[in-house]
Write a protein that holds these residues in place. Sequence first.
Motif, mmCIF file in Angstrom:
data_model
loop_
_atom_site.group_PDB
_atom_site.id
_atom_site.type_symbol
_atom_site.label_atom_id
_atom_site.label_comp_id
_atom_site.label_asym_id
_atom_site.label_seq_id
_atom_site.Cartn_x
_atom_site.Cartn_y
_atom_site.Cartn_z
ATOM 1 N N VAL A 188 -33.285 -3.378 -4.691
ATOM 2 C CA VAL A 188 -34.411 -4.145 -5.220
ATOM 3 C C VAL A 188 -34.448 -4.053 -6.737
ATOM 4 O O VAL A 188 -34.699 -5.051 -7.434
ATOM 5 N N ILE A 189 -34.186 -2.868 -7.275
ATOM 6 C CA ILE A 189 -34.159 -2.709 -8.736
ATOM 7 C C ILE A 189 -33.063 -3.573 -9.347
ATOM 8 O O ILE A 189 -33.267 -4.233 -10.376
ATOM 9 N N LYS A 190 -31.893 -3.596 -8.738
ATOM 10 C CA LYS A 190 -30.795 -4.421 -9.263
ATOM 11 C C LYS A 190 -31.136 -5.901 -9.169
ATOM 12 O O LYS A 190 -30.831 -6.674 -10.083
ATOM 13 N N TRP A 191 -31.743 -6.331 -8.074
ATOM 14 C CA TRP A 191 -32.151 -7.727 -7.954
ATOM 15 C C TRP A 191 -33.192 -8.082 -9.004
ATOM 16 O O TRP A 191 -33.150 -9.167 -9.591
ATOM 17 N N LEU A 192 -34.098 -7.159 -9.252
ATOM 18 C CA LEU A 192 -35.154 -7.422 -10.229
ATOM 19 C C LEU A 192 -34.582 -7.552 -11.641
ATOM 20 O O LEU A 192 -35.118 -8.299 -12.468
ATOM 21 N N MET A 193 -33.481 -6.866 -11.909
ATOM 22 C CA MET A 193 -32.888 -6.879 -13.247
ATOM 23 C C MET A 193 -31.814 -7.946 -13.395
ATOM 24 O O MET A 193 -31.021 -7.904 -14.330
ATOM 25 N N ILE A 194 -31.787 -8.921 -12.509
ATOM 26 C CA ILE A 194 -30.814 -10.010 -12.595
ATOM 27 C C ILE A 194 -30.884 -10.762 -13.925
ATOM 28 O O ILE A 194 -29.828 -11.121 -14.482
ATOM 29 N N PRO A 195 -32.065 -11.035 -14.494
ATOM 30 C CA PRO A 195 -32.088 -11.751 -15.782
ATOM 31 C C PRO A 195 -31.339 -11.057 -16.910
ATOM 32 O O PRO A 195 -30.876 -11.724 -17.846
ATOM 33 N N THR A 196 -31.195 -9.727 -16.858
ATOM 34 C CA THR A 196 -30.491 -8.996 -17.914
ATOM 35 C C THR A 196 -29.155 -8.449 -17.433
ATOM 36 O O THR A 196 -28.495 -7.709 -18.168
ATOM 37 N N ALA A 197 -28.723 -8.785 -16.212
ATOM 38 C CA ALA A 197 -27.487 -8.226 -15.656
ATOM 39 C C ALA A 197 -26.260 -8.620 -16.462
ATOM 40 O O ALA A 197 -25.267 -7.887 -16.494
ATOM 41 N N CYS A 198 -26.306 -9.772 -17.131
ATOM 42 C CA CYS A 198 -25.137 -10.229 -17.892
ATOM 43 C C CYS A 198 -24.839 -9.326 -19.086
ATOM 44 O O CYS A 198 -23.743 -9.399 -19.661
ATOM 45 N N LEU A 199 -25.777 -8.459 -19.475
ATOM 46 C CA LEU A 199 -25.541 -7.532 -20.579
ATOM 47 C C LEU A 199 -24.556 -6.436 -20.210
ATOM 48 O O LEU A 199 -23.912 -5.857 -21.089
ATOM 49 N N VAL A 200 -24.427 -6.167 -18.908
ATOM 50 C CA VAL A 200 -23.562 -5.063 -18.471
ATOM 51 C C VAL A 200 -22.534 -5.493 -17.436
ATOM 52 O O VAL A 200 -21.703 -4.682 -17.019
ATOM 53 N N SER A 201 -22.576 -6.735 -16.986
ATOM 54 C CA SER A 201 -21.648 -7.181 -15.956
ATOM 55 C C SER A 201 -21.264 -8.636 -16.190
ATOM 56 O O SER A 201 -22.102 -9.450 -16.611
ATOM 57 N N ALA A 202 -19.998 -8.949 -15.908
ATOM 58 C CA ALA A 202 -19.519 -10.323 -16.055
ATOM 59 C C ALA A 202 -19.532 -11.088 -14.741
ATOM 60 O O ALA A 202 -19.128 -12.250 -14.688
ATOM 61 N N GLU A 203 -20.003 -10.444 -13.659
ATOM 62 C CA GLU A 203 -19.998 -11.105 -12.361
ATOM 63 C C GLU A 203 -20.990 -12.255 -12.295
ATOM 64 O O GLU A 203 -20.757 -13.250 -11.624
ATOM 65 N N PHE A 204 -22.118 -12.088 -12.977
ATOM 66 C CA PHE A 204 -23.163 -13.113 -12.906
ATOM 67 C C PHE A 204 -23.894 -13.166 -14.238
ATOM 68 O O PHE A 204 -24.139 -12.146 -14.878
ATOM 69 N N SER A 205 -24.210 -14.367 -14.670
ATOM 70 C CA SER A 205 -24.961 -14.558 -15.908
ATOM 71 C C SER A 205 -26.145 -15.470 -15.625
ATOM 72 O O SER A 205 -25.978 -16.633 -15.265
ATOM 73 N N PHE A 206 -27.333 -14.932 -15.803
ATOM 74 C CA PHE A 206 -28.542 -15.728 -15.618
ATOM 75 C C PHE A 206 -28.620 -16.825 -16.678
ATOM 76 O O PHE A 206 -29.112 -17.925 -16.412
ATOM 77 N N SER A 207 -28.101 -16.537 -17.865
ATOM 78 C CA SER A 207 -28.112 -17.535 -18.938
ATOM 79 C C SER A 207 -27.254 -18.739 -18.575
ATOM 80 O O SER A 207 -27.614 -19.894 -18.870
ATOM 81 N N GLU A 208 -26.103 -18.494 -17.930
ATOM 82 C CA GLU A 208 -25.256 -19.604 -17.503
ATOM 83 C C GLU A 208 -25.938 -20.434 -16.425
ATOM 84 O O GLU A 208 -25.767 -21.656 -16.376
ATOM 85 N N GLU A 209 -26.692 -19.771 -15.551
ATOM 86 C CA GLU A 209 -27.414 -20.506 -14.520
ATOM 87 C C GLU A 209 -28.469 -21.424 -15.138
ATOM 88 O O GLU A 209 -28.752 -22.501 -14.608
ATOM 89 N N ILE A 210 -29.045 -20.990 -16.246
ATOM 90 C CA ILE A 210 -30.119 -21.754 -16.880
ATOM 91 C C ILE A 210 -29.568 -22.792 -17.849
ATOM 92 O O ILE A 210 -29.967 -23.971 -17.830
ATOM 93 N N ARG A 211 -28.613 -22.382 -18.695
ATOM 94 C CA ARG A 211 -28.118 -23.240 -19.773
ATOM 95 C C ARG A 211 -26.862 -24.016 -19.403
ATOM 96 O O ARG A 211 -26.543 -25.014 -20.042
ATOM 97 N N GLY A 212 -26.109 -23.501 -18.412
ATOM 98 C CA GLY A 212 -24.868 -24.141 -18.046
ATOM 99 C C GLY A 212 -23.681 -23.227 -18.263
ATOM 100 O O GLY A 212 -23.782 -22.195 -18.935
ATOM 101 N N PRO A 213 -22.516 -23.554 -17.692
ATOM 102 C CA PRO A 213 -21.319 -22.714 -17.826
ATOM 103 C C PRO A 213 -20.938 -22.493 -19.286
ATOM 104 O O PRO A 213 -21.022 -23.400 -20.112
ATOM 105 N N GLY A 214 -20.507 -21.260 -19.596
ATOM 106 C CA GLY A 214 -20.085 -20.920 -20.942
ATOM 107 C C GLY A 214 -21.199 -20.506 -21.875
ATOM 108 O O GLY A 214 -20.927 -20.139 -23.024
#
Length: 282
Positions: free
Chosen positions: A140-166
């Motif tokens: 649950v903690i990891k799911w809650l921190m999805i918006p900032t997960a891209c700071l430490v992992s390249a698997e998923f980027s919330f910014s790419e989901e919002i702004r687009g690929p790249g």
Amino acid sequence: MLLAQHIEMLKNTMFGLFYVMTEGVTWNNTPWLTRQNVLIMLVDYLQVQRVICTRMYGWTQATQDVIKNCDIVYIFTSLISRVLPHYSLFILCSFLIIVSLLDTVYAANLFKRGSIDRMWPLRILRFLVVTMVTIAFSSVIKWLMIPTACLVSAEFSFSEEIRGPGAPCTPFQFPEVLATVPMILLGIAYVSFAFVTSYLSFECNPLVRQPRARCTGRIEVMFIGVKFMCTLLVYFATYVTSVAVTAVLFVGALLTFRAHLSLLPWHNHEVNRMRGAFLACV
């Protein structure tokens, strides 16, 4: 003086609420209950291992892949992510946290007014505590921190989901900040909820009021603190060495294991032994 009275009233209300919530729980050391506790501990442990065995803590990608594929919660959420967007897990856990907090407040008000005949809020609260705090806290903690997960992992980027690929990882810029700020507020509320419910749910066990029984709820609170640090400290691994953050986690896990051995909080030898084994593995 007035603040102290309010705090004391809140403590009495919360303890009474969780006493009523756990009143119908069977505390007998039956084989089925023992196996159920061991299964819950195993699922919880595999989630903790998945969080610890990340590349930011110095583990190889191969080790990380092996560990995370042993976690049943990760496998289940991976299947969900193939059908729904990954950030749907953030929405889901945010909704569950809000429901947990609202249900706790509503049930506390009912208890304060003496209207304990309405049991459905307590049943919901018991279910949420078991699933979100006892079993799936790390996830649950990891799911809650999805918006900032891209700071430490390249698997998923919330910014790419919002702004687009790249798109670059910018969780503190608009529009991502609209999810990051609620994430921080809900995270504080959820961790506080987990600490309080773990302590009180454990202390409401009638066996802890037996002669020579000691305060045992703090052991689970310490373990939740370790699990929370496992998720949070990964954000500092890039600013200090992975050895430093791993050393902090090791000390926290060691203190929790030592406290468990000194108190043996579970009133069941088999469960104490299994809990100690999982804590030793952490």
